[in-house]
Design a protein around this motif. Structure first.
Motif, PDB file in Angstrom:
ATOM      1  N   GLU A  68      -8.544   9.132  20.907  1.00 51.71           N
ATOM      2  CA  GLU A  68      -9.136  10.273  21.621  1.00 51.71           C
ATOM      3  C   GLU A  68      -8.743  11.609  20.996  1.00 51.71           C
ATOM      4  O   GLU A  68      -9.571  12.502  20.840  1.00 51.71           O
ATOM      5  CB  GLU A  68      -8.746  10.234  23.102  1.00 51.71           C
ATOM      6  CG  GLU A  68      -9.340  11.344  23.934  1.00 51.71           C
ATOM      7  CD  GLU A  68     -10.858  11.286  24.067  1.00 51.71           C
ATOM      8  OE1 GLU A  68     -11.430  12.237  24.618  1.00 51.71           O
ATOM      9  OE2 GLU A  68     -11.496  10.317  23.616  1.00 51.71           O
ATOM     10  N   ALA A  69      -7.486  11.742  20.631  1.00 49.96           N
ATOM     11  CA  ALA A  69      -7.017  13.000  20.030  1.00 49.96           C
ATOM     12  C   ALA A  69      -7.709  13.272  18.698  1.00 49.96           C
ATOM     13  O   ALA A  69      -7.909  14.429  18.328  1.00 49.96           O
ATOM     14  CB  ALA A  69      -5.509  12.949  19.838  1.00 49.96           C
ATOM     15  N   THR A  70      -8.098  12.231  17.998  1.00 51.57           N
ATOM     16  CA  THR A  70      -8.782  12.387  16.712  1.00 51.57           C
ATOM     17  C   THR A  70     -10.273  12.631  16.888  1.00 51.57           C
ATOM     18  O   THR A  70     -10.844  13.513  16.246  1.00 51.57           O
ATOM     19  CB  THR A  70      -8.572  11.128  15.838  1.00 51.57           C
ATOM     20  OG1 THR A  70      -7.169  10.934  15.647  1.00 51.57           O
ATOM     21  CG2 THR A  70      -9.274  11.261  14.497  1.00 51.57           C
ATOM     22  N   ALA A  76     -22.424  13.293  16.381  1.00 49.17           N
ATOM     23  CA  ALA A  76     -23.196  13.974  17.419  1.00 49.17           C
ATOM     24  C   ALA A  76     -22.658  13.726  18.819  1.00 49.17           C
ATOM     25  O   ALA A  76     -22.779  14.593  19.688  1.00 49.17           O
ATOM     26  CB  ALA A  76     -24.659  13.540  17.360  1.00 49.17           C
ATOM     27  N   SER A  77     -22.067  12.538  19.050  1.00 49.60           N
ATOM     28  CA  SER A  77     -21.630  12.232  20.409  1.00 49.60           C
ATOM     29  C   SER A  77     -20.457  11.257  20.407  1.00 49.60           C
ATOM     30  O   SER A  77     -20.197  10.575  19.417  1.00 49.60           O
ATOM     31  CB  SER A  77     -22.777  11.631  21.227  1.00 49.60           C
ATOM     32  OG  SER A  77     -23.146  10.368  20.705  1.00 49.60           O
ATOM     33  N   LEU A 110     -14.059  16.235  17.049  1.00 50.47           N
ATOM     34  CA  LEU A 110     -15.024  16.091  15.962  1.00 50.47           C
ATOM     35  C   LEU A 110     -16.478  16.141  16.417  1.00 50.47           C
ATOM     36  O   LEU A 110     -17.383  16.286  15.591  1.00 50.47           O
ATOM     37  CB  LEU A 110     -14.783  14.771  15.216  1.00 50.47           C
ATOM     38  CG  LEU A 110     -13.446  14.644  14.500  1.00 50.47           C
ATOM     39  CD1 LEU A 110     -13.352  13.283  13.817  1.00 50.47           C
ATOM     40  CD2 LEU A 110     -13.247  15.768  13.502  1.00 50.47           C
ATOM     41  N   VAL A 111     -16.732  16.007  17.715  1.00 54.54           N
ATOM     42  CA  VAL A 111     -18.110  15.998  18.208  1.00 54.54           C
ATOM     43  C   VAL A 111     -18.775  17.333  17.865  1.00 54.54           C
ATOM     44  O   VAL A 111     -18.241  18.402  18.136  1.00 54.54           O
ATOM     45  CB  VAL A 111     -18.167  15.728  19.721  1.00 54.54           C
ATOM     46  CG1 VAL A 111     -19.594  15.854  20.251  1.00 54.54           C
ATOM     47  CG2 VAL A 111     -17.599  14.348  20.031  1.00 54.54           C
ATOM     48  N   PHE A 162     -21.644   8.028  12.897  1.00 63.09           N
ATOM     49  CA  PHE A 162     -21.599   9.201  12.038  1.00 63.09           C
ATOM     50  C   PHE A 162     -22.849   9.169  11.161  1.00 63.09           C
ATOM     51  O   PHE A 162     -23.210   8.111  10.644  1.00 63.09           O
ATOM     52  CB  PHE A 162     -20.361   9.181  11.144  1.00 63.09           C
ATOM     53  CG  PHE A 162     -19.059   9.304  11.883  1.00 63.09           C
ATOM     54  CD1 PHE A 162     -18.460  10.542  12.057  1.00 63.09           C
ATOM     55  CD2 PHE A 162     -18.423   8.188  12.398  1.00 63.09           C
ATOM     56  CE1 PHE A 162     -17.258  10.661  12.736  1.00 63.09           C
ATOM     57  CE2 PHE A 162     -17.216   8.295  13.073  1.00 63.09           C
ATOM     58  CZ  PHE A 162     -16.630   9.538  13.239  1.00 63.09           C
ATOM     59  N   THR A 163     -23.512  10.297  10.979  1.00 59.51           N
ATOM     60  CA  THR A 163     -24.722  10.352  10.160  1.00 59.51           C
ATOM     61  C   THR A 163     -24.572  11.421   9.077  1.00 59.51           C
ATOM     62  O   THR A 163     -23.828  12.376   9.224  1.00 59.51           O
ATOM     63  CB  THR A 163     -25.964  10.655  11.001  1.00 59.51           C
ATOM     64  OG1 THR A 163     -25.751  11.873  11.735  1.00 59.51           O
ATOM     65  CG2 THR A 163     -26.260   9.539  11.990  1.00 59.51           C
TER      66      THR A 163
END
Length: 135
Positions: free
Chosen positions: A69-71, A106-107, A75-76, A125-126
């Motif tokens: 979670e912390a990582t 994105a999410s 990044l979202v 990831f895209t």
């Protein structure tokens, strides 16, 4: 030719090693096809365009500092770097490292699961570019 059972993948997200929290990873390497068919052609012709990559990772949720979670949470909506190998051993011709730079997240679903199930988050990831390293 040797066969490989994927049992010890190495997964790093934003330089944080999370392979020990994952049970699924897929790296999709794709180059867009750009149609170059001209008048007089008897069939379609194509040229390679831009990379159109994606990486899917399922992580077992962990809310401890410096873990899942912390990582992932920060990044979202941003891009990051992923480093993935089929085996955690040294990078080589038989264990290439795939580094994806500029991968967009994105999410993220921080809480998902039913009673008694393992809490996981599935990420996609895209974009970005992939470089394959063999040494």
């Amino acid at each position: 030719m040797a066969k490989l059972a994927l049992t010890d993948a190495s997964i790093s997200i934003n330089t944080v090693a999370l392979g020990d929290h994952s049970n699924s990873v897929t790296v999709n390497y794709e180059i867009d096809s750009i149609e170059t068919t001209a008048f007089g052609s008897v069939g379609h012709t194509f040229a390679g365009g831009l990379q159109n990559n994606s990486v899917e990772i399922t992580l077992m949720q962990d809310f401890a500092a410096s873990n899942v979670e912390a990582t992932i949470y920060p990044l979202v909506g941003t891009t990051t770097t992923l480093a993935i190998k089929a085996l955690s051993s040294a990078t080589s011709a038989t264990n290439p490292l795939y580094t994806i730079t500029g991968a967009y997240l994105a999410s993220h679903t921080p809480v998902a699961g039913a009673v008694g199930e393992l809490a996981v988050t599935s990420l996609t990831f895209t974009g970005g570019t992939i470089v394959k390293t063999t040494s």
